[in-house]
Design an enzyme around this catalytic site. Structure first.
Site, short mmCIF file in Angstrom:
data_model
loop_
_atom_site.label_atom_id
_atom_site.label_comp_id
_atom_site.label_asym_id
_atom_site.label_seq_id
_atom_site.Cartn_x
_atom_site.Cartn_y
_atom_site.Cartn_z
CD GLU A 261 -2.98 -0.70 0.21
OE1 GLU A 261 -3.13 0.08 -0.47
OE2 GLU A 261 -3.81 -1.91 -0.03
NE ARG B 190 -3.90 2.81 -0.52
CZ ARG B 190 -4.90 2.68 0.11
NH1 ARG B 190 -5.84 3.97 0.50
NH2 ARG B 190 -5.47 1.51 0.32
CG ASP C 78 -5.99 -7.16 -7.42
OD1 ASP C 78 -5.25 -7.42 -6.91
OD2 ASP C 78 -6.84 -6.68 -7.06
CD GLU D 266 -11.16 -2.03 -7.74
OE1 GLU D 266 -10.15 -1.93 -7.23
OE2 GLU D 266 -12.23 -2.03 -7.53
#
Length: 641
Positions: free
Chosen positions: A272, A276, A405, A537
């Site tokens: 993360e 980010r 993913d 998404e």
């Protein structure tokens, strides 16, 4: 017993009523006497002690002074001072002038009233003409407003040109206003959503990682550690820049320059933090050329490097930035690292090596690539878990959604980022896609296409909202394949299925996961899968499909989502997730996720923009929708802070 001196002498309805007394008591006599004495004393005192005014002013004098106040005298002669030196009566002239002005005003008002009366008594034809006259006036006002807006837009464009000279950055970072008025209105509506989300965060949670829009305070998930790192500021800043919200962008930029600091923090999610913070700062550097962002991102990326110090080179999931220690999630299949996490560093670390000249970042991700390429894949598939100590797969669970993913996304995007030179990434991508087509691609009874999850040789007919990004991924990779039409159709099929998951809910927003079991198609059947947390998404896939096909339905679907978000997720304090998409008025989770500003609103804005803003032949998005320049197609000009 009756009171003394009061004797009942008559009755009313059988009840005795006292009669009035005929004499006064001694106490009452004394009080009356005291009143008279006091009154006499006051009168006598007033008469004796009043001042004698006879010598101070005579009545005639006072009368003269009063008369002079009302009508001025001239030297006591009794003549009025109403003439100038030539003997002309000034007051008379002034009165005539004022009277003339009043007559003219009355005549003008009379004419106006006559005209109104004539209009009120006009014939039908005259009425229609009058209405047409009003419409013409309205049209003139609209035209003037449009011209004013155009002048304002031109002024903003000039301002943006000046800013662009200060922050040159990469090509196509801003602009892209659509020529169609209705599309422009929709893009502006998305921009207003961004303005509301940002202003709410700034007002109620400035400096915090995220916002609780209902309780109006800061929020932080465990992935950000124990400090307020301004995750929303870093995540949203490039969206602000792309949307040309320059005042808001400058506030974000100043906060990052002065306050973004990981010193003193504790344990962070490596994944993360990378997508980010590292991704967000790299995108800001690429968009603006501002050297400050590069200096910031190096310090943060260096704090993640200890997580890569494992026997296999596969990084752990968590790193302690104070001690340099790292570990994996306790729930992750016997201490394994997660495919989507360690497989989503390539874009950021390759670009970081490119702009800094430091090869260490590229070496770290190339090591991951090497390990994965050499490993034997069961049925050609990549399980979601890999042990960083042994270099062996963990639980045999394969998914295009959660846990897997972005690994697949980064394979094809690494090839695009390299200017179509990273052939290993391309090969690994298409090998993985073909294995998923063979083992996981399914079609429902009604013909909906989806990618099921593969668990130890068995299929679970479930697809995550997270997995809906793959429609856009297939479309992006289509032109690099041997069968473009096939993969464009696959992308369109996934886009349709994921839109159905939205359309089949009461809120027109999609659940966290949806299933294809028995009579159930594209719907959740478990309570813990019915929530929506402002995820991007599905809208990401609509964006890619619009860019590549220009089919109107993708813009229509995006606009449906805009309306649903405003209806069910917008609150006075920002935007919130909802706990059950199948309840029209269900409860809300009170969290405005940072990725809502970084991804969801950015993809919506770009869907209603021209292709000239963030063109896909010059930019590639990381999994947090932060754009990086494509090598050889987009050069960033750096400037000093």
């Amino acid at each position: 017993m009756a009171a003394p001196g009061i004797l009942p002498s008559r009755y009313v309805n059988g009840v005795p009523v006292p009669t009035s007394r005929r004499t006064l008591r001694m106490k009452e006599k004394y009080i009356i006497l005291l009143v008279f004495v006091t009154f006499g004393t006051v009168c006598f005192g007033a008469f004796m002690y009043l001042p004698d005014m006879r010598d101070r002013a005579r009545v005639e004098s006072l009368r003269g002074q009063f008369r002079d106040v009302i009508v001025p005298h001239h030297g006591g002669s009794g003549k009025i001072l109403a003439h100038d030196n030539n003997g002309i009566d000034i007051h008379a002239i002034n009165d005539r002038v004022r009277l003339g002005e009043k007559i003219e005003m009355d005549m003008a008002e009379h004419k106006r009233l006559v005209k109104v009366g004539q209009k009120l008594n006009m014939s039908k034809d005259d009425t229609l003409g009058f209405k047409q006259h009003i419409e013409n006036d309205k049209e003139k006002v609209r035209q003037q407003k449009k011209e004013e807006e155009e002048r304002k837009r031109q002024s903003e464009m000039e301002k943006l040109k000046e800013i662009k000279q200060e922050h040159p950055g990469g090509e196509g970072a801003q602009g892209g206003a659509p020529s169609e008025e209705d599309v422009l209105e929709k893009r502006n509506a998305v921009k207003e959503m961004m303005r509301h989300a940002w202003a709410s965060y700034k007002k109620h949670a400035w400096g915090s990682n995220e916002l609780r829009p209902i309780s109006r305070r800061g929020h932080s998930a465990s992935i950000f550690g124990t400090l307020n790192l301004g995750a929303t500021i870093v995540d949203a800043a490039d969206t602000l820049y792309i949307m040309e919200m320059m005042d808001e962008y400058k506030v974000a930029r100043d906060w990052i320059a002065a306050n973004l600091n990981f010193e003193g923090s504790s344990e962070l999610s490596v994944f993360e933090t990378n997508i980010r913070f590292v991704g967000g700062l790299l995108a800001l550097y690429a968009l603006t050329g501002d050297k400050m962002y590069k200096e910031k991102v190096v310090k943060i990326a260096d704090k993640l490097l200890p997580a890569f110090n494992t026997p296999s080179g596969i990084p752990n999931s968590m790193v302690n930035v104070r001690t340099g220690g790292s570990r994996n999630w306790g729930w992750a299949s016997g201490g394994c690292s997660i495919l989507a996490e360690f497989g989503s560093f390539h874009l950021e670390f390759v670009y970081l090596s490119e702009i800094t000249g430091n090869p260490v970042y590229r070496e770290k991700v190339n090591k991951i690539r090497e390990v994965l390429n050499q490993l034997e894949k069961p049925d050609g598939l990549y399980p979601n878990y890999l042990n960083p100590k042994t270099g062996r797969w963990g639980q045999q669970h394969v998914a295009i959604g959660a846990l897997g993913d972005s690994f697949y996304e980064y394979l094809i995007k690494s090839y695009v980022q390299s200017g179509n030179k990273d052939e290993l990434a391309k090969k690994m991508y298409f090998d993985a896609v073909q294995a998923m087509e063979k083992k996981m691609l399914q079609k429902s009874k009604s013909g909906m296409v989806y990618l099921a999850e593969y668990k130890s040789g068995r299929l679970e007919h479930k697809m995550d909202h997270l997995g809906c990004f793959c429609g856009g991924m297939f479309a992006l990779g289509a032109k690099h394949s041997d069968d473009k039409a096939k993969y464009m159709k696959l992308g369109a099929d996934i886009a349709h299925t994921c839109h159905e998951s939205y359309d089949r809910s009461a809120t027109k927003l999609g659940p966290e996961a949806f299933r294809f079991d028995g009579q159930t198609e594209a719907k959740s059947i478990r309570q813990n899968e019915k929530y929506y947390i402002l995820r991007p998404e599905v809208l990401e896939t609509h964006f890619y499909m619009w860019r590549f096909t220009k089919e109107q339905k993708y813009r229509d679907w995006a606009w449906e989502a805009v309306n649903a978000l405003n209806k069910h997720c917008k609150v006075d304090g920002g935007f919130t997730g909802i706990r059950d998409v199948y309840q029209e008025h269900g409860s809300q989770d009170d969290v405005q996720q940072s990725f809502f500003l970084a991804e969801t609103l950015k993809y919506l804005y770009l869907t209603f923009s021209e292709d000239t803003v963030i063109p896909l032949d010059k930019w590639v998005f990381n999994t947090e929708a932060h754009p990086f320049p494509i090598q050889g197609a987009n050069t960033v000009k750096e400037i000093e802070s």
